[in-house]
Design an enzyme around this catalytic site. Sequence first.
Site, mmCIF file in Angstrom:
data_model
loop_
_atom_site.group_PDB
_atom_site.id
_atom_site.type_symbol
_atom_site.label_atom_id
_atom_site.label_comp_id
_atom_site.label_asym_id
_atom_site.label_seq_id
_atom_site.Cartn_x
_atom_site.Cartn_y
_atom_site.Cartn_z
ATOM 1 N N ASP A 1 -24.445 -11.078 14.772
ATOM 2 C CA ASP A 1 -23.751 -12.240 14.900
ATOM 3 C C ASP A 1 -24.261 -13.186 15.614
ATOM 4 O O ASP A 1 -23.383 -13.920 16.485
ATOM 5 C CB ASP A 1 -22.324 -11.721 15.125
ATOM 6 C CG ASP A 1 -21.029 -12.837 14.517
ATOM 7 O OD1 ASP A 1 -19.976 -12.879 14.788
ATOM 8 O OD2 ASP A 1 -21.766 -13.799 13.650
ATOM 9 N N LYS B 1 -25.145 -16.476 17.006
ATOM 10 C CA LYS B 1 -24.990 -17.974 16.612
ATOM 11 C C LYS B 1 -24.517 -18.539 17.912
ATOM 12 O O LYS B 1 -24.032 -17.859 18.883
ATOM 13 C CB LYS B 1 -23.961 -17.906 15.466
ATOM 14 C CG LYS B 1 -22.690 -17.145 15.833
ATOM 15 C CD LYS B 1 -21.514 -17.404 14.538
ATOM 16 C CE LYS B 1 -20.274 -16.551 14.932
ATOM 17 N NZ LYS B 1 -19.492 -16.243 13.747
ATOM 18 N N ASN C 1 -21.285 -17.315 19.827
ATOM 19 C CA ASN C 1 -21.304 -16.084 20.618
ATOM 20 C C ASN C 1 -22.397 -16.166 21.730
ATOM 21 O O ASN C 1 -22.544 -14.949 22.324
ATOM 22 C CB ASN C 1 -21.796 -15.123 19.426
ATOM 23 C CG ASN C 1 -20.514 -14.672 18.610
ATOM 24 O OD1 ASN C 1 -19.413 -15.019 19.107
ATOM 25 N ND2 ASN C 1 -20.878 -14.113 17.550
ATOM 26 N N ASP D 1 -19.702 -11.002 22.540
ATOM 27 C CA ASP D 1 -18.834 -10.813 21.031
ATOM 28 C C ASP D 1 -19.505 -9.613 20.370
ATOM 29 O O ASP D 1 -20.107 -10.154 19.396
ATOM 30 C CB ASP D 1 -18.677 -11.769 20.439
ATOM 31 C CG ASP D 1 -17.476 -11.263 19.443
ATOM 32 O OD1 ASP D 1 -16.921 -12.402 18.869
ATOM 33 O OD2 ASP D 1 -17.259 -10.351 19.121
ATOM 34 N N THR E 1 -19.485 -18.214 9.957
ATOM 35 C CA THR E 1 -20.295 -19.242 9.090
ATOM 36 C C THR E 1 -21.478 -18.392 8.210
ATOM 37 O O THR E 1 -21.941 -17.516 8.525
ATOM 38 C CB THR E 1 -21.256 -20.153 10.063
ATOM 39 O OG1 THR E 1 -22.147 -20.683 9.500
ATOM 40 C CG2 THR E 1 -21.610 -19.256 11.187
HETATM 41 C C1 LIG Z 1 -14.467 -18.486 26.122
HETATM 42 N N1 LIG Z 1 -14.947 -18.412 27.349
HETATM 43 N N2 LIG Z 1 -15.397 -18.952 28.483
HETATM 44 C C2 LIG Z 1 -15.609 -18.141 29.648
HETATM 45 C C3 LIG Z 1 -15.738 -16.772 29.258
HETATM 46 N N3 LIG Z 1 -16.172 -15.855 29.886
HETATM 47 C C4 LIG Z 1 -16.303 -14.522 29.416
HETATM 48 N N4 LIG Z 1 -15.976 -14.384 27.973
HETATM 49 C C5 LIG Z 1 -15.239 -15.442 27.258
HETATM 50 N N5 LIG Z 1 -14.889 -15.426 26.090
HETATM 51 C C6 LIG Z 1 -14.854 -13.878 25.284
HETATM 52 C C7 LIG Z 1 -16.357 -13.744 24.818
HETATM 53 C C8 LIG Z 1 -16.151 -12.352 24.148
HETATM 54 C C9 LIG Z 1 -16.863 -11.416 24.490
HETATM 55 N N6 LIG Z 1 -16.561 -10.095 23.713
HETATM 56 C C10 LIG Z 1 -15.837 -10.268 23.087
HETATM 57 N N7 LIG Z 1 -15.311 -9.400 21.873
HETATM 58 C C11 LIG Z 1 -14.468 -9.681 20.839
HETATM 59 O O1 LIG Z 1 -14.124 -10.671 20.623
HETATM 60 N N8 LIG Z 1 -14.460 -8.693 20.041
HETATM 61 C C12 LIG Z 1 -13.821 -8.508 19.020
HETATM 62 C C13 LIG Z 1 -12.912 -9.762 18.461
HETATM 63 C C14 LIG Z 1 -12.266 -9.704 17.307
HETATM 64 C C15 LIG Z 1 -12.129 -8.441 16.478
HETATM 65 C C16 LIG Z 1 -13.176 -7.337 16.910
HETATM 66 C C17 LIG Z 1 -12.936 -6.066 16.101
HETATM 67 F F1 LIG Z 1 -11.674 -5.336 16.705
HETATM 68 F F2 LIG Z 1 -13.073 -6.370 14.898
HETATM 69 F F3 LIG Z 1 -13.945 -5.463 16.539
HETATM 70 C C18 LIG Z 1 -13.678 -7.394 18.354
HETATM 71 S S1 LIG Z 1 -15.102 -12.014 22.788
HETATM 72 C C19 LIG Z 1 -15.372 -16.803 27.740
#
Ligand SMILES: Cn1ncc2ncnc(NCCc3cnc(NC(=O)Nc4cccc(C(F)(F)F)c4)s3)c21
Length: 274
Positions: A139, A141, A144, A157, A175
């Site tokens: 993923d 992009k 992320n 992510d 997207t």
């Molecule tokens: C915005 N922002 N600004 C500064 C900053 N510093 C750190 N982090 C930020 N943002 C978070 C970034 C992420 C890292 N890992 C993620 N992991 C995730 O979102 N996992 C996830 C989501 C939906 C569904 C599933 C599942 F269940 F389907 F697996 C898994 S999101 C920041």
Amino acid sequence: EERDNSYQWSLEDFEIGAPLGRGKFGRVYLAREKTTHYMVALKTLFKTELMKSRVEKQALREIEIQSHLRHPHILQLLTYFHDEKRIYLVLEFAARGELYKELKRQPKERFSEHLSAKYTYQVADALEYCHQNNVIHRDIKPENLLLTHNGDIKLADFGWSVHAPSTKRNTMCGTLDYLPPEMVTGQKYDIYVDHWCLGILCYEFLVGRPPFLSETSDETYAKIKSVVIPWPSQVTPGAKDLISKLIKRKSTDRIPLDCVKNHFWILAHKDLPN
Ligand SMILES: Cn1ncc2ncnc(NCCc3cnc(NC(=O)Nc4cccc(C(F)(F)F)c4)s3)c21
């Protein structure tokens, strides 16, 4: 008091601050650990939402994958915990936030050759490490990618990452612009999907939009399968050479990530001052 690895973290350990972003499954907040004042990003995932979309296994896979990855350009999952309603991911805080917002802030909504080469290099470095650990991100992009206070890339992510090889579909429609042909046609795919996405990413950095952007998804699919790339004038021959070597229909024709890192256009631009 000392906290060994068996310590169970909970929401009580953190002071919650400003919201940093929101996703389909929950929000991200700036948070501060109470005793050390260490700043983190706290991502909440609602269990009901995860169950509705049948992605709870994916959340566990992400936690499993992320807790074994350690790399300067990969956003670290520090720990996680849950309560009756939510799963909480305690993440490294990237102080300059989301890269795609930085892209939109640029004068012509595109990066200089220097920034494009620097970011492409850092993502290639993070992906090479993922692939050495048999993880496909799947993923890649701008949404992320995050930026540290120094302006360096953090790949984030891993919600859609899998162990190679895999036929898992990217069921949630994000997207389509970044999907390689083999995923569009539902074939088995391998780590080379990330190479394709790196090519799309480098193009978007330089042009300000992905190469197969279209009004409808059918048009996007058709362009992805045709692999006909439009070349606006601002794309220099060096950048075109690299991008053309990544956006290849046959996955094994996509150049290896160390060749990306040593590509003449990358080396000529990645370390220049802004
Ligand atoms: C915005 N922002 N600004 C500064 C900053 N510093 C750190 N982090 C930020 N943002 C978070 C970034 C992420 C890292 N890992 C993620 N992991 C995730 O979102 N996992 C996830 C989501 C939906 C569904 C599933 C599942 F269940 F389907 F697996 C898994 S999101 C920041």
